[in-house]
Design an enzyme around this catalytic site. Sequence first.
Site, PDB file in Angstrom:
ATOM      1  CD  GLU A 151       2.045  51.189  35.487  1.00 20.39           C
ATOM      2  OE1 GLU A 151       1.541  50.607  36.455  1.00 20.39           O
ATOM      3  OE2 GLU A 151       2.995  51.723  35.201  1.00 20.39           O
ATOM      4  CD  GLU A 164       2.996  56.183  34.108  1.00 22.50           C
ATOM      5  OE1 GLU A 164       3.501  55.652  35.217  1.00 22.50           O
ATOM      6  OE2 GLU A 164       1.915  56.049  33.918  1.00 22.50           O
TER       7      GLU A 164
HETATM    8  C1  FCB Z   1       2.624  53.862  37.830  1.00 21.45           C
HETATM    9  C2  FCB Z   1       1.417  54.694  37.361  1.00 21.45           C
HETATM   10  C3  FCB Z   1       1.244  56.176  37.592  1.00 21.45           C
HETATM   11  C4  FCB Z   1       2.055  56.591  39.015  1.00 21.45           C
HETATM   12  C5  FCB Z   1       3.474  55.955  38.920  1.00 21.45           C
HETATM   13  C6  FCB Z   1       4.456  56.370  40.016  1.00 21.45           C
HETATM   14  O1  FCB Z   1       2.565  52.575  38.006  1.00 21.45           O
HETATM   15  O2  FCB Z   1       0.817  54.177  36.103  1.00 21.45           O
HETATM   16  O3  FCB Z   1      -0.069  56.525  37.829  1.00 21.45           O
HETATM   17  O4  FCB Z   1       1.424  56.424  40.141  1.00 21.45           O
HETATM   18  O5  FCB Z   1       3.224  54.296  38.748  1.00 21.45           O
END
Ligand code: FCB
Length: 472
Positions: free
Chosen positions: A172, A370
Amino acid sequence: MTSGTPNGLVSFPASFTWGSATAAYQVEGGASADGRGQSIWDTFSRIPGKVRGGDTGDIACDAYHRYADDVELMATIGLTAYRFSISWPRVQPGGRGEMNPKGLDYYRALLDRLAEREIKAAVTLYHWDLPQELQDEGGWAARDTAERFADYAEAMAQTFGDRVWSWITLNEPQVVANHGYREGIHAPGLQDPVAAATATHHLLLAHGLASAALRANLPGGTPVGITLDLHPIRTLGDGDALEPARARTDANSNGLYLEPLLHGRYPAQASTDLLPPDAVIASGDLEVIGQPLDFLGVNYYAGVYLRAGDPDDLRQHEVKSRTGLPGVVEYRPPSLEQTAMGWLVDADGLYDLLMRLSKDAPDLPLYVTENGRASEDYVNPEGVVHDPERVRYLHQHLSAAARAIEDGANLAGYFVWSLLDNFEWGWGYQKRFGIIYVDFGTQRRIPKTSARFYADVIRATAVPPLPTDAVR
Ligand code: FCB
């Protein structure tokens, strides 16, 4: 292709990767163990008022000492892959020069355990914990940091290249630039728009240089990619009238990173203050950045809805739009559930995103690296952590993913965020995202109901019906 199973469930391809994800600073602890250097999050979390409750990652989930037990839990769930990050200051304390042998030993041991359990290792090289010494020289606002990152990537490829399944350069970068350099709510805590726009370019350059360094040192065919946080932008009402706002919001939120990576150019529609200044873009940089990816990691949490409205006279469920364009507001549909972070639960957004990416880059394998939610989890008197909201969330998002595959999306795997409750950056330990509950006083782990649900999905390679007690 997905296909219907005899019992009518939508199933995933047999080769689908089933994972869960964590990041070093969020779970490892061992902050001063065995020669680890300082990271920007060690510094930032010590500034009063920056992290809820004054929490730090000093101990976190103590994964530095408990990794073997955690791998056993992964095996129990049936994970086929684990996404974790290497802490740069643990393996190279000053961000350049000497490596720390004991830091390397930790990851070697973790990789050995994963291999014993036949769990593939998806390694992220940068999940936000820059060595403090590099920050002292300008961090991502300095071009040299990109060069140092490539050196570090090369060393990691040479050390662990034979046992890592796939490599993610950065996590990110958009959040790094915006939260870290523009808004100051993440380390290093700057509020400097020019530094933020400059950091955007140096992060992307770091990805490009590191990709080349990895490929030059890894066994042939080892996949190298990057993980972006992506946000589908939808309009409600008159789509034509809202198209300029949609395009601008999309360029600012997604295109700023996607376009240079996929097409070797910055998006013309992005706001000028977000675009890297011309002076920092050296000739040849965009070719380095735009070299082909082996896969794209997608972090999906929530999308954005735009509708016509007056930013100076907001109605219920409206908030100011992030582009600040007149006549447009962001709308938060009340029909959508919200998580403990206040984030919308919007599984259709995942479907839309996967379809759009598969259209933009038809041959590029996608992984959801994620996806998950925070909820107010607690241990009940029977010692059980029942999290029906997270079960429902997984059910909705995995169903959306299956639907996207069926409709042609090139999705090869899914990683739930997160394996463990952990240090949620500025929120500290207040926000629980794990499918495994962590009692931070004792470090006891308790798999939540969602871990069992996810295990069922993996076993069946299909999404089972939503358990009745998880229906909203
Ligand atoms: C993302 C991050 C991860 C975590 C999630 C909830 O932006 O990559 O580390 O904090 O959010």
